[in-house]
Design a protein around this motif. Structure first.
Motif: not given
Ligand SMILES: Cc1cc2nc3c(=O)[nH]c(=O)nc-3n(C[C@H](O)[C@H](O)[C@H](O)COP(=O)(O)OP(=O)(O)OC[C@H]3O[C@@H](n4cnc5c(N)ncnc54)[C@H](O)[C@@H]3O)c2cc1C
Length: 438
Positions: A33-35, A42-44, A46-48, A126-130, A167-169, A172-174, A320-322
């Motif tokens: 797993l690359i983060e 560290a970079k994330n 949420f509400g939460g 501390k590693t980014k996928v480019l 990679e989250g919202v 870029v890679l998608t 508020r599910e994610g």
């Molecule tokens: C303000 C806010 C409030 C929220 N409240 C809630 C809540 O109360 N309850 C709930 O269930 N959900 C909540 N959510 C939604 C929830 O946080 C997300 O749906 C969930 O975290 C998604 O998980 P993920 O692993 O898909 O993405 P992320 O949690 O975004 O993780 C993506 C990871 O990928 C890493 N990454 C990205 N690009 C690269 C790359 N190129 N190379 C290496 N690493 C990379 C990032 O650093 C990050 O760690 C909230 C979101 C926000 C923004």
């Protein structure tokens, strides 16, 4: 370099990537797993609130783990409906006080990462996928920002049979994997801004009526967002509270407000101001929430690749599910990969089972419901302005002792409703929402 060949590479150490990693590690598949953050979480932001049922799928002993990765159980939950003048609280004491917990991502994600490490998942922080390694359309691994070797500054290539994009919202890679039909626009994402506020000792409990070991999760609707479509939230942590707002980026762009101005305005609402009195801001952050729903859903698989969590847009903002959807999708992707290794086939022929599984799950059903609701709810300005005002004004009238007959008061209430929205308007709104839910 020989050692840098993995069965699976997972990009992103949020709940989606970590859940996939834990599922694979339990099956003995060699995954990396690359983060990009210093550590997972560290970079994330949420509400939460995290949901016990989904976390238990990964860590059966949760929440009975030491040290605890969560803040407080959510024992009370509901809505604050605010008008410019007042506040109506719609709260309920939860039947199961351990169904959900408040958390911060720094602690929660790193707890999952520790758990995964013990199971054998390898994690490179501390590693980014480019970029992705490709052979035609087939994904064959990733390229990371680490130099190959001392004196060789070229980025390192890490081959793998399957790459999981978590990679989250920002996705870029998608996009690089060719799985996205269209890029997202400002109307497809909400911008959330959040503060963690430390209150004087005992103030959190006293101001919110909580005993030790009790916690509150509240969504706020109405004047809190200056009546723009969106919501606010208050979640109680152990010693501080999380307060924030989430609004569609498109509405924010058209409004005269900067996000931090809206947050300040919200904190100064006459009926919330007291809650934050003498509070110290410990953290301020902003993050996008994917709300493109079904319309923006990418293709979730390709040859040698799967997409999970926020990268796919698996979020239900209304409830508020994610994190839970990210966890379930990570597990489903993990199970599909285990099958792929059993068959020795990493092409889309086998990996498409992940999308099929997701389509049969409640996650997909909820995306369908949301698509319909989005049209009627998220864009219905009455929900954010007219109804909160109406609710506060009618309840204020109902509970007032004005030295006049109640029948007269009730007539005044009906007249108010007629003027502000009209009975037909209300019935029409209810029918639209009812149809969307059915
Ligand atoms: C303000 C806010 C409030 C929220 N409240 C809630 C809540 O109360 N309850 C709930 O269930 N959900 C909540 N959510 C939604 C929830 O946080 C997300 O749906 C969930 O975290 C998604 O998980 P993920 O692993 O898909 O993405 P992320 O949690 O975004 O993780 C993506 C990871 O990928 C890493 N990454 C990205 N690009 C690269 C790359 N190129 N190379 C290496 N690493 C990379 C990032 O650093 C990050 O760690 C909230 C979101 C926000 C923004």
């Amino acid at each position: 370099m020989e050692e840098l060949k993995f069965d699976v590479v997972i990009v992103g150490g949020g709940p989606a990537g970590l859940s996939c990693g834990i599922t694979l590690a339990k099956a003995g598949i060699r995954a990396l797993l690359i983060e990009r953050g210093r550590f997972c979480g560290a970079k994330n932001l949420f509400g939460g609130v995290v949901y016990t049922k989904s976390v238990k799928e990964l860590v059966p002993e949760f929440p009975n783990v030491e040290p605890s990765p969560v803040e407080r159980p959510v024992t009370e939950e509901g809505y604050y409906i605010v008008s410019s003048e007042g506040l109506v609280k719609l709260l309920h004491r939860k039947k199961d006080p351990h169904e959900a917990f408040t958390a911060t991502r720094a602690r929660f994600d790193s707890f999952l990462a520790e758990y995964a490490l013990k199971l054998g998942l390898e994690i490179a922080p501390k590693t980014k996928v480019l970029d992705l390694l490709k052979e035609g359309q087939r994904i064959k691994g990733v390229i990371v920002d680490r130099p190959r070797a001392f004196g060789d500054p070229r980025p390192t290539e890490i081959p793998a049979n399957i790459v999981v994009i978590a990679e989250g919202v920002n996705r870029v890679l998608t996009e690089k994997a060719g799985l996205i039909g269209r890029p997202f626009g400002a109307e497809d994402v909400a911008l959330a801004v959040k503060e963690i506020i430390q209150l004087p000792k005992g103030a959190l409990e006293a101001r919110l009526g909580l005993a030790e070991g009790q916690g509150l999760a509240v969504e706020i609707i109405g004047d809190i967002t200056a009546c723009l479509p969106g919501t606010g939230f208050i979640y109680t942590n152990r010693n501080h509270l999380s307060f924030g707002l989430g609004l569609f980026l498109s509405n924010l762009r058209e409004s005269a407000f900067k996000p931090y101005e809206l947050l300040e305005r919200a904190k100064n609402h006459p009926h919330l101001r007291e809650l934050f009195k003498d509070g110290e801001i410990l953290e301020y952050g902003a993050h996008l929430i994917p709300e493109w729903g079904l319309e923006g859903l990418p293709r979730l698989y390709g040859d040698g690749v799967l997409v999970v969590g926020d990268s796919a847009g698996l979020v239900n903002p209304l409830f508020r599910e994610g994190t839970n959807l990210a966890i379930y999708s990570g597990i489903m992707a993990g199970k599909t990969i285990i099958e792929a290794f059993e068959k020795g086939d990493f092409s889309s022929r086998t990996l498409k089972a992940y999308e099929a599984q997701l389509r049969e799950s409640f996650i997909y059903q909820d995306l369908i419901t949301l698509k319909k609701l989005k049209k009627h709810l998220f864009t219905n300005i009455h929900l954010f302005k007219t109804y909160p005002e109406l609710l506060y004004d009618t309840i204020s009238l109902f509970f007032s002792a004005q030295g006049r007959p109640k029948r007269e008061v009730m007539r005044e209430i009906f007249e108010l409703i007629r003027k502000k929205r009209g009975f037909l308007g209300i019935v029409g709104d209810l029918i639209k929402v009812g149809r969307a839910l059915w």
